[in-house]
Design a protein around this motif. Structure first.
Motif, PDB file in Angstrom:
ATOM      1  N   GLU A 106      82.087  20.866 -34.512  1.00 35.06           N
ATOM      2  CA  GLU A 106      82.352  19.552 -33.938  1.00 35.06           C
ATOM      3  C   GLU A 106      82.894  19.681 -32.515  1.00 35.06           C
ATOM      4  O   GLU A 106      82.547  18.891 -31.629  1.00 35.06           O
ATOM      5  N   LEU A 107      83.726  20.712 -32.309  1.00 40.74           N
ATOM      6  CA  LEU A 107      84.248  20.943 -30.961  1.00 40.74           C
ATOM      7  C   LEU A 107      83.094  21.219 -29.996  1.00 40.74           C
ATOM      8  O   LEU A 107      83.109  20.805 -28.842  1.00 40.74           O
ATOM      9  N   ARG A 108      82.082  21.912 -30.502  1.00 43.32           N
ATOM     10  CA  ARG A 108      80.911  22.194 -29.667  1.00 43.32           C
ATOM     11  C   ARG A 108      80.195  20.896 -29.296  1.00 43.32           C
ATOM     12  O   ARG A 108      79.807  20.703 -28.151  1.00 43.32           O
ATOM     13  N   ASP A 109      80.043  20.001 -30.279  1.00 46.71           N
ATOM     14  CA  ASP A 109      79.447  18.692 -29.974  1.00 46.71           C
ATOM     15  C   ASP A 109      80.268  17.963 -28.913  1.00 46.71           C
ATOM     16  O   ASP A 109      79.719  17.321 -28.015  1.00 46.71           O
ATOM     17  N   LEU A 110      81.590  18.055 -29.072  1.00 46.47           N
ATOM     18  CA  LEU A 110      82.462  17.393 -28.098  1.00 46.47           C
ATOM     19  C   LEU A 110      82.237  17.983 -26.708  1.00 46.47           C
ATOM     20  O   LEU A 110      82.122  17.250 -25.722  1.00 46.47           O
ATOM     21  N   ALA A 111      82.190  19.319 -26.639  1.00 53.77           N
ATOM     22  CA  ALA A 111      82.008  19.974 -25.347  1.00 53.77           C
ATOM     23  C   ALA A 111      80.665  19.573 -24.734  1.00 53.77           C
ATOM     24  O   ALA A 111      80.584  19.234 -23.548  1.00 53.77           O
ATOM     25  N   ASP A 112      79.607  19.560 -25.562  1.00 50.56           N
ATOM     26  CA  ASP A 112      78.301  19.116 -25.084  1.00 50.56           C
ATOM     27  C   ASP A 112      78.398  17.714 -24.505  1.00 50.56           C
ATOM     28  O   ASP A 112      77.883  17.430 -23.434  1.00 50.56           O
ATOM     29  N   SER A 113      79.078  16.849 -25.251  1.00 48.80           N
ATOM     30  CA  SER A 113      79.210  15.462 -24.795  1.00 48.80           C
ATOM     31  C   SER A 113      79.993  15.385 -23.499  1.00 48.80           C
ATOM     32  O   SER A 113      79.823  14.460 -22.729  1.00 48.80           O
ATOM     33  N   GLY A 114      80.883  16.349 -23.283  1.00 49.33           N
ATOM     34  CA  GLY A 114      81.676  16.355 -22.065  1.00 49.33           C
ATOM     35  C   GLY A 114      80.947  17.035 -20.916  1.00 49.33           C
ATOM     36  O   GLY A 114      81.522  17.239 -19.848  1.00 49.33           O
ATOM     37  N   GLY A 115      79.694  17.425 -21.149  1.00 51.93           N
ATOM     38  CA  GLY A 115      78.920  18.054 -20.083  1.00 51.93           C
ATOM     39  C   GLY A 115      79.338  19.488 -19.807  1.00 51.93           C
ATOM     40  O   GLY A 115      79.179  19.994 -18.699  1.00 51.93           O
ATOM     41  N   ILE A 116      79.867  20.162 -20.822  1.00 52.64           N
ATOM     42  CA  ILE A 116      80.304  21.543 -20.640  1.00 52.64           C
ATOM     43  C   ILE A 116      79.301  22.472 -21.299  1.00 52.64           C
ATOM     44  O   ILE A 116      78.821  22.191 -22.395  1.00 52.64           O
ATOM     45  N   HIS A 117      78.993  23.569 -20.631  1.00 55.34           N
ATOM     46  CA  HIS A 117      78.090  24.547 -21.223  1.00 55.34           C
ATOM     47  C   HIS A 117      78.895  25.526 -22.074  1.00 55.34           C
ATOM     48  O   HIS A 117      79.786  26.208 -21.566  1.00 55.34           O
ATOM     49  N   VAL A 118      78.578  25.580 -23.364  1.00 56.55           N
ATOM     50  CA  VAL A 118      79.317  26.482 -24.249  1.00 56.55           C
ATOM     51  C   VAL A 118      78.624  27.846 -24.268  1.00 56.55           C
ATOM     52  O   VAL A 118      77.487  27.963 -24.685  1.00 56.55           O
ATOM     53  N   VAL A 119      79.339  28.860 -23.806  1.00 55.77           N
ATOM     54  CA  VAL A 119      78.767  30.196 -23.700  1.00 55.77           C
ATOM     55  C   VAL A 119      78.888  30.940 -25.030  1.00 55.77           C
ATOM     56  O   VAL A 119      77.997  31.667 -25.435  1.00 55.77           O
ATOM     57  N   ASP A 120      79.995  30.717 -25.709  1.00 54.74           N
ATOM     58  CA  ASP A 120      80.212  31.425 -26.958  1.00 54.74           C
ATOM     59  C   ASP A 120      81.358  30.758 -27.710  1.00 54.74           C
ATOM     60  O   ASP A 120      82.112  29.988 -27.135  1.00 54.74           O
ATOM     61  N   THR A 121      81.415  31.049 -29.017  1.00 49.24           N
ATOM     62  CA  THR A 121      82.560  30.577 -29.781  1.00 49.24           C
ATOM     63  C   THR A 121      83.227  31.777 -30.453  1.00 49.24           C
ATOM     64  O   THR A 121      82.567  32.733 -30.814  1.00 49.24           O
ATOM     65  N   VAL A 122      84.523  31.686 -30.579  1.00 49.62           N
ATOM     66  CA  VAL A 122      85.294  32.781 -31.171  1.00 49.62           C
ATOM     67  C   VAL A 122      86.174  32.198 -32.260  1.00 49.62           C
ATOM     68  O   VAL A 122      86.864  31.209 -32.044  1.00 49.62           O
ATOM     69  N   LEU A 123      86.094  32.801 -33.444  1.00 47.47           N
ATOM     70  CA  LEU A 123      86.928  32.320 -34.536  1.00 47.47           C
ATOM     71  C   LEU A 123      87.822  33.468 -34.981  1.00 47.47           C
ATOM     72  O   LEU A 123      87.328  34.554 -35.284  1.00 47.47           O
ATOM     73  N   GLN A 124      89.106  33.270 -34.984  1.00 53.14           N
ATOM     74  CA  GLN A 124      90.002  34.314 -35.454  1.00 53.14           C
ATOM     75  C   GLN A 124      90.857  33.790 -36.601  1.00 53.14           C
ATOM     76  O   GLN A 124      91.501  32.753 -36.483  1.00 53.14           O
ATOM     77  N   GLN A 125      90.817  34.537 -37.705  1.00 53.66           N
ATOM     78  CA  GLN A 125      91.677  34.175 -38.831  1.00 53.66           C
ATOM     79  C   GLN A 125      92.939  35.005 -38.757  1.00 53.66           C
ATOM     80  O   GLN A 125      92.879  36.218 -38.582  1.00 53.66           O
ATOM     81  N   ARG A 126      94.069  34.369 -38.875  1.00 57.13           N
ATOM     82  CA  ARG A 126      95.342  35.097 -38.840  1.00 57.13           C
ATOM     83  C   ARG A 126      96.241  34.592 -39.942  1.00 57.13           C
ATOM     84  O   ARG A 126      96.104  33.471 -40.401  1.00 57.13           O
ATOM     85  N   LYS A 127      97.178  35.434 -40.347  1.00 60.39           N
ATOM     86  CA  LYS A 127      98.155  34.973 -41.339  1.00 60.39           C
ATOM     87  C   LYS A 127      99.002  33.876 -40.737  1.00 60.39           C
ATOM     88  O   LYS A 127      99.397  32.923 -41.393  1.00 60.39           O
ATOM     89  N   LYS A 128      99.291  34.037 -39.430  1.00 61.95           N
ATOM     90  CA  LYS A 128     100.177  33.093 -38.772  1.00 61.95           C
ATOM     91  C   LYS A 128      99.732  33.032 -37.314  1.00 61.95           C
ATOM     92  O   LYS A 128      99.399  34.063 -36.734  1.00 61.95           O
ATOM     93  N   ALA A 129      99.687  31.826 -36.736  1.00 60.32           N
ATOM     94  CA  ALA A 129      99.331  31.748 -35.319  1.00 60.32           C
ATOM     95  C   ALA A 129     100.463  32.367 -34.512  1.00 60.32           C
ATOM     96  O   ALA A 129     101.632  32.204 -34.849  1.00 60.32           O
ATOM     97  N   ASP A 130     100.120  33.107 -33.476  1.00 59.84           N
ATOM     98  CA  ASP A 130     101.145  33.691 -32.624  1.00 59.84           C
ATOM     99  C   ASP A 130     101.864  32.563 -31.885  1.00 59.84           C
ATOM    100  O   ASP A 130     101.214  31.730 -31.259  1.00 59.84           O
ATOM    101  N   PRO A 131     103.208  32.514 -31.980  1.00 58.33           N
ATOM    102  CA  PRO A 131     103.900  31.374 -31.392  1.00 58.33           C
ATOM    103  C   PRO A 131     103.701  31.275 -29.875  1.00 58.33           C
ATOM    104  O   PRO A 131     103.784  30.204 -29.303  1.00 58.33           O
ATOM    105  N   ARG A 132     103.403  32.407 -29.250  1.00 61.09           N
ATOM    106  CA  ARG A 132     103.324  32.381 -27.799  1.00 61.09           C
ATOM    107  C   ARG A 132     101.868  32.325 -27.312  1.00 61.09           C
ATOM    108  O   ARG A 132     101.497  31.479 -26.509  1.00 61.09           O
ATOM    109  N   LEU A 133     101.044  33.211 -27.834  1.00 61.14           N
ATOM    110  CA  LEU A 133      99.676  33.329 -27.323  1.00 61.14           C
ATOM    111  C   LEU A 133      98.637  32.788 -28.293  1.00 61.14           C
ATOM    112  O   LEU A 133      97.442  32.916 -28.059  1.00 61.14           O
TER     113      LEU A 133
END
Ligand SMILES: Nc1nc2c(ncn2[C@@H]2O[C@H](COP(=O)(O)OP(=O)(O)OP(=O)(O)O)[C@@H](O)[C@H]2O)c(=O)[nH]1
Ligand SMILES: [Mg+2]
Length: 545
Positions: free
Chosen positions: A209-236
């Motif tokens: 869906e984010l890709r559809d949003l980006a397309d609608s915003g006129g942005i070219h999507v070069v790639d998508t990255v999905l990372q699964q983590r136990k916990k999101a890093d609070p800083r990065l």
């Protein structure tokens, strides 16, 4: 005298002075580092039992002298050396390793995150002499498997390795990459990122869906990255190693923008921009930006700018260097574009101003509306997920030409039309802004006045795109937003749109299951059962008080 960076506590006065004196040295163009300077760094590093590093600019001047500990140095922020996306930083780092150890994983992470010209590690002999120089650089046309080039270690006599020519060659390869992608118009190139602690398939759907949003915003999507983590890093948000891969991929593929699928807090945006020198947006900012591109009416524009400012305000405390990239949006188009270099006080003043203007516009519209409702016409409002086919339905029903497009948030400003039913009843039918999962709260607040009009509706048509694989979640999102808006008491007809894209049997099953009326909004003939149902509902509605 310029100051020392890093871990300087506990150094003797004489050691501090010798480190400070390093700022006077200059490195000739051909040399990665001159042999005597390499020797001196080794000596003092051996003496103080800490790594010592220098940052060197392209004129061979030392811009930073850094003391570390036995294992590492921490490269300070160098905002004055922030580069244009797609270029190297114009600084190289050379630092000592107390043990005879080549470039470490951390060194290479720094190399790519900071886009250093080169990273060099000077190894020591056991008695503190210069042993070898290990050099690594980014490979502009590298691959995820081989993103760097590590040169064979250099001894004292080999340090004039044509340093400048090497850096120039790297820059010209990067320039070729930029030229390659500049040809693709002024479309911004982005990588979409999702860091999730939940199940993979849900993150995948949301990224789609984010890709559809980006397309609608006129942005070219070069790639998508999905990372699964136990916990999101609070800083990065993601791990530093993953972030470094991302930064390299951005460099190698002409990417200037990273869009995160989750909402980022102000300090995360700041750390991410500081660490990567890329423009960082989150899902909310992207949606706000699309709204900004789309708003046409004065009311719509005021509402969007207000939502943008409210979202940005807490994010404006951060230091100035990251500001322009943070507030830039996608190319900074749309109503809010004057906001870019604004400070907090001005932002608050602007919000106050907008609030006044908005309430005036809204009062004006309400006067118009009351004139209209004096005629006592019932109101039918079309609601639904973005891109479900709401505007198409309005157009076909009323033979009008509201813009309908295959993009998210084609409609921002409500449109009303009259509709006469076969049995002569007349109604007002209105089209509204589409809904989306996690509709940014600031937007709901900003569009409250528009959305509250739904309260005066006698009937809602909830348009559902049953050809969308995520239609069930979409129904739920819409129901949630309707109940947030206290609209549960208004009668709803579920309209199952785009039936032409499914098998008739499937459509029949869904119609029963969802208790809805299947249609193809773009085919008038399919609308007859819906029109009959609407008319019946309106005629049977309880008399208004
Ligand atoms: N195949 C098919 N496509 C349809 C149908 N109805 C609408 N569409 C297409 O779906 C896309 C979105 O239609 P819109 O009417 O703009 O949708 P919307 O709900 O108004 O979208 P927003 O205003 O962006 O929230 C357009 O490309 C339409 O042509 C239908 O019944 N069948
Ligand atoms: Mg629409």
């Amino acid at each position: 005298m310029k100051k020392l960076y890093g871990n300087t506590t506990g150094l003797k006065a004489d050691q501090t002075r010798r480190l400070e004196n390093l700022y006077r040295r200059r490195i000739p163009n051909e040399f990665a580092i001159s042999p005597d300077l390499a020797r001196d760094l080794a000596h003092i590093s051996h003496e103080i039992r800490r790594q010592v590093g220098i940052l060197v600019n392209r004129s061979g001047k030392i811009t930073h002298v850094i003391a570390g500990d036995t294992q590492k140095i921490v490269i300070p922020d160098t905002p004055e050396y922030r580069t244009v996306p797609g270029r190297l930083k114009g600084l190289r780092c050379l630092h000592t390793h107390l043990k005879d150890e080549p470039l470490t994983g951390d060194d290479l992470t720094d190399l790519s995150l900071l886009r250093l010209d080169l990273m060099g590690a000077i190894t020591l002999t056991p008695d503190g002499g210069f042993h070898q120089l290990h050099i690594g650089h980014i490979l502009p046309k590298g691959t995820p498997e081989a993103p760097w080039q590590l040169l064979p270690p250099l001894s004292s006599g080999q340090l004039d390795m044509g340093c400048h020519a090497l850096i120039r060659a790297l820059e010209s390869e990067l320039a070729q990459i930029r030229a390659l992608y500049a040809g693709a118009g002024d479309q911004e190139r982005a990588i979409l990122v999702s860091v999730t602690t939940g199940p993979r398939h849900m993150a995948r759907d949301s990224l789609d869906e984010l890709r559809d949003l980006a397309d609608s915003g006129g942005i070219h999507v070069v790639d998508t990255v999905l990372q699964q983590r136990k916990k999101a890093d609070p800083r990065l948000v993601m791990g530093r190693g993953k972030l470094q891969e991302l930064a390299l991929m951005a460099l190698q593929r002409g990417v200037t923008l990273i869009i995160f699928d989750q909402e980022l807090n102000p300090s995360q945006i700041r750390s991410l921009t500081d660490q990567t020198d890329l423009k960082i947006l989150d899902r909310t900012q992207l949606i706000l930006d699309i709204f900004a591109q789309r708003a046409r009416t004065r009311e719509g524009k005021l509402q969007v700018e207000m939502a943008q400012l409210k979202y940005l305000l807490p994010r404006l405390v951060i230091k100035n260097t990251a500001m322009s990239r943070l507030t830039g949006g996608i190319g900074g188009r749309g109503p809010g574009e004057t906001k870019l270099e604004i400070n907090r006080r001005r932002a608050r003043e602007r919000i106050n101003r907008l609030e006044k203007d908005l309430s005036q516009v809204i009062r004006h519209r309400q006067r118009q509306k009351s004139r209209r409702s004096r005629k006592g016409l019932p109101i039918i409002s079309i609601v639904g997920y973005t891109n479900a086919g709401k505007s198409t339905l309005l157009n076909t029903l009323t033979q009008s030409k509201v813009m309908a497009e295959d993009r998210l948030f084609a409609t921002l400003d409500p449109t009303s039309r009259r509709l006469r039913f076969p049995r002569e009843t007349e109604v007002i039918i209105t089209d509204t802004v589409g809904f989306i999962r996690d509709l940014p709260r600031d937007l709901v607040v900003a569009f409250r006045a528009t959305l509250e009009e739904l309260n005066s509706a006698d009937l809602l048509l909830h348009v559902i795109d049953i050809s969308n694989p995520r239609f069930e979640e979409q129904i739920e999102s819409v129901s949630r937003i309707l109940s947030d808006l206290d609209l549960e008491q208004v009668r709803v007809i579920r309209v199952l749109n785009k039936q032409d894209r499914l098998d008739p049997e499937q459509v029949a099953i869904l119609a029963r299951k969802l208790d809805g009326i299947p249609i193809s909004a773009n085919r008038r003939a399919t609308l007859i059962p819906l029109i009959e149902k609407m008319e019946a509902e309106i005629e049977n509605r309880p008399p208004t008080a």
